[in-house]
Write a protein that holds these residues in place. Structure first.
Motif, short mmCIF file in Angstrom:
data_model
loop_
_atom_site.label_atom_id
_atom_site.label_comp_id
_atom_site.label_asym_id
_atom_site.label_seq_id
_atom_site.Cartn_x
_atom_site.Cartn_y
_atom_site.Cartn_z
N PHE A 279 51.52 33.09 56.75
CA PHE A 279 52.18 33.46 55.45
C PHE A 279 52.81 34.53 55.41
O PHE A 279 53.72 34.96 54.48
CB PHE A 279 50.63 33.82 54.85
N ILE A 280 52.45 35.64 56.39
CA ILE A 280 53.55 36.58 56.32
C ILE A 280 54.90 36.32 57.04
O ILE A 280 55.90 36.84 56.12
CB ILE A 280 52.82 37.75 57.53
N ALA A 281 55.05 35.45 57.73
CA ALA A 281 56.46 34.86 58.22
C ALA A 281 57.09 34.06 57.09
O ALA A 281 58.48 34.15 56.83
CB ALA A 281 55.98 34.05 59.24
N SER B 84 56.85 46.88 57.62
CA SER B 84 55.44 47.31 56.90
C SER B 84 54.68 46.04 56.60
O SER B 84 53.53 46.21 56.13
CB SER B 84 55.83 48.01 55.68
N ALA B 85 55.12 44.75 56.94
CA ALA B 85 54.33 43.64 56.18
C ALA B 85 53.05 43.76 57.04
O ALA B 85 52.07 43.12 56.27
CB ALA B 85 55.26 42.44 56.64
N SER C 296 54.44 37.65 63.51
CA SER C 296 54.96 37.33 62.24
C SER C 296 56.70 37.06 62.12
O SER C 296 57.13 36.19 61.76
CB SER C 296 54.32 38.16 60.86
N VAL C 297 57.15 38.27 62.73
CA VAL C 297 58.58 38.33 62.63
C VAL C 297 59.02 37.37 63.72
O VAL C 297 59.95 36.54 63.45
CB VAL C 297 59.12 39.77 63.16
N ILE D 67 56.60 26.42 61.45
CA ILE D 67 57.03 25.65 62.79
C ILE D 67 56.92 27.04 63.89
O ILE D 67 56.45 26.69 64.85
CB ILE D 67 58.24 25.06 62.87
N GLY D 68 57.49 28.22 63.54
CA GLY D 68 57.41 29.36 64.26
C GLY D 68 55.83 29.71 64.58
O GLY D 68 55.55 30.20 65.67
N GLY D 69 55.07 29.82 63.62
CA GLY D 69 53.95 30.12 63.58
C GLY D 69 53.01 29.50 64.31
O GLY D 69 52.12 29.72 65.12
#
Length: 418
Positions: free
Chosen positions: A76-78, A93-94, A345-346, A368-370
């Protein structure tokens, strides 16, 4: 040389690519540097095979279900960070923003006896306000996003400590909130939603072909469309079949089966953000500003508003991640949103295929990255590796992803495919 067939529709000649020509053109784009999520997908498959061979439990229904709740906060953050990265900006800061939003929800639920339908929107509004302030400082004052969000990163840690009275742990007992990350759909609803998802995707794909054909535009070969639909159907059907199996140690006392509730939540946000980026004027403006800010400004695009909006979306999605994190932990503490949350997340956004240089990325990249990040963390945990080893491996994969992005951009520039 790719081959196509031509037909005449209403007196207008229309070029219709064949399946072979479509594949040939796709391979040409890949060779030209347009890799998209291909490296991440291949990496995900390889990682799953490695961990699956090393540990039989990796492919168990219990572990598969755990992957969703384990990686939800990163995903979700990503998703929000994809929008920020599309403009070549960054939001450091996320992670702690998600913690602050989660704390707001927990405090309202526990200390003030708010219902979930009041506390959850309050947390989301907090995220929106945070994003607006960050975006306003970046767009209107010209402060680099790195500096603004680094300052916010530090400030939000202090705010979180203040909200929690210097370090208290606030537990939540609202059943609705707890089920968000820990609950499961019934078997019947799981299958119904799966069928709806497949039919909906098929309808969207076929409607796109019909719409483009009606305007005498080039369409994807029907064979390629059929393969996309079949591919998604196979993945969803296999996943649902696995998740609807009994995975409780003692099913007599407590039966656990069904698709995790967090899975359709991820799917809903994925569909929304994919539609916004690919089918709306706003989405085109985001890509335009990320590709060339000055050209976008001269074309009349409100650059400042676009900049503010991506930070709003980023912090809003961070609030959703914070809500899911609090739900999974059943509580909030000063470390919520801290530790490796921001870095993972980044990393999820970049590993999935979003460019750090702006102008290239999709919402699906975050998912996909997550998945890659979560599989590494989960698989290496099952194999007994220490946290230090997991961090090293994840860092190396992130470095490889950034290197692939840089090399792909160089290749695209040299071949004129930017």
């Amino acid at each position: 040389m790719s081959t196509t067939t031509t037909t005449t529709a209403g007196g207008v000649k229309v070029v219709k690519p064949t399946v072979s020509s479509h594949i040939h053109d796709y391979w040409g784009r890949v060779r030209g540097g347009d890799l998209g999520s291909l490296p991440a997908v291949l990496g995900l498959i390889i990682l799953c095979l490695i961990f699956g061979v090393a540990r039989d439990t990796f492919f168990s229904s219990l572990n598969f279900a755990n992957l969703f709740s384990q990686g939800a906060q990163y995903v979700f953050i990503a998703m929000g960070l994809v929008f920020v990265l599309l403009l070549g900006e960054i939001d450091l800061s996320a992670g702690f923003a998600s913690g602050v939003c989660g704390a707001i929800m927990a405090i309202l639920l526990t200390n003030h006896d708010w219902p979930w339908y009041g506390a959850i929107p309050a947390a989301m509004v907090t995220g929106i306000v945070i994003g607006f302030v960050l975006g306003f400082l970046v767009a209107k004052f010209g402060i680099p996003s790195f500096v603004v969000t680094l300052a916010a990163f530090l400030a939000f840690q202090g705010i979180l400590l203040k909200l929690l009275g210097g370090g208290k742990n606030i537990s939540i007992n609202d059943t609705f909130v707890l089920k968000l990350a820990n609950g499961n759909l019934s078997v019947a609803i799981s299958w119904i939603l799966t069928i709806i998802a497949i039919v909906g995707y098929a309808a969207a794909q076929l409607n796109q072909v019909r719409s483009r054909a009606a305007r005498n535009l080039v369409t994807d070969p029907i064979g390629i469309v059929a393969m996309r639909i079949a591919g998604l159907a196979i993945v969803l059907l296999v996943a649902t079949a696995l998740l609807t199996q009994e995975r409780s140690i003692n099913p007599v006392l407590n039966s656990v089966k069904g698709v995790p509730i967090v899975a359709p939540i991820i799917a809903v946000f994925l569909v929304i953000w994919t539609f916004i980026l690919s089918r709306t004027t706003y989405g085109r403006h985001v890509y335009a500003v990320g590709g060339n800010t000055e050209a976008a400004r001269r074309a009349g695009i409100p650059v400042d508003r676009i900049r503010i909006s991506v930070f709003v979306i980023g912090s809003f999605m961070a609030s959703v991640g914070g809500i899911l994190a609090v739900s999974r932990a059943n509580s909030v503490d000063p470390n919520t949103g801290g530790s490796n949350i921001l870095l993972y997340s980044v990393g999820a956004a970049v590993i999935g295929g979003t460019s750090l240089f702006g102008g290239k990325g999709k919402a699906i990249n975050a998912v996909i990255g997550g998945a890659v990040i979560t599989v590494i963390d989960n698989g290496m945990g099952l194999m007994g590796y220490s946290s230090g080893t997991k961090y090293i491996v994840t860092g190396l994969i992130l470095l490889i992803a950034a290197s692939v992005d840089a090399l792909a951009r160089r290749r695209a520039a040299s071949t004129g495919n930017r």
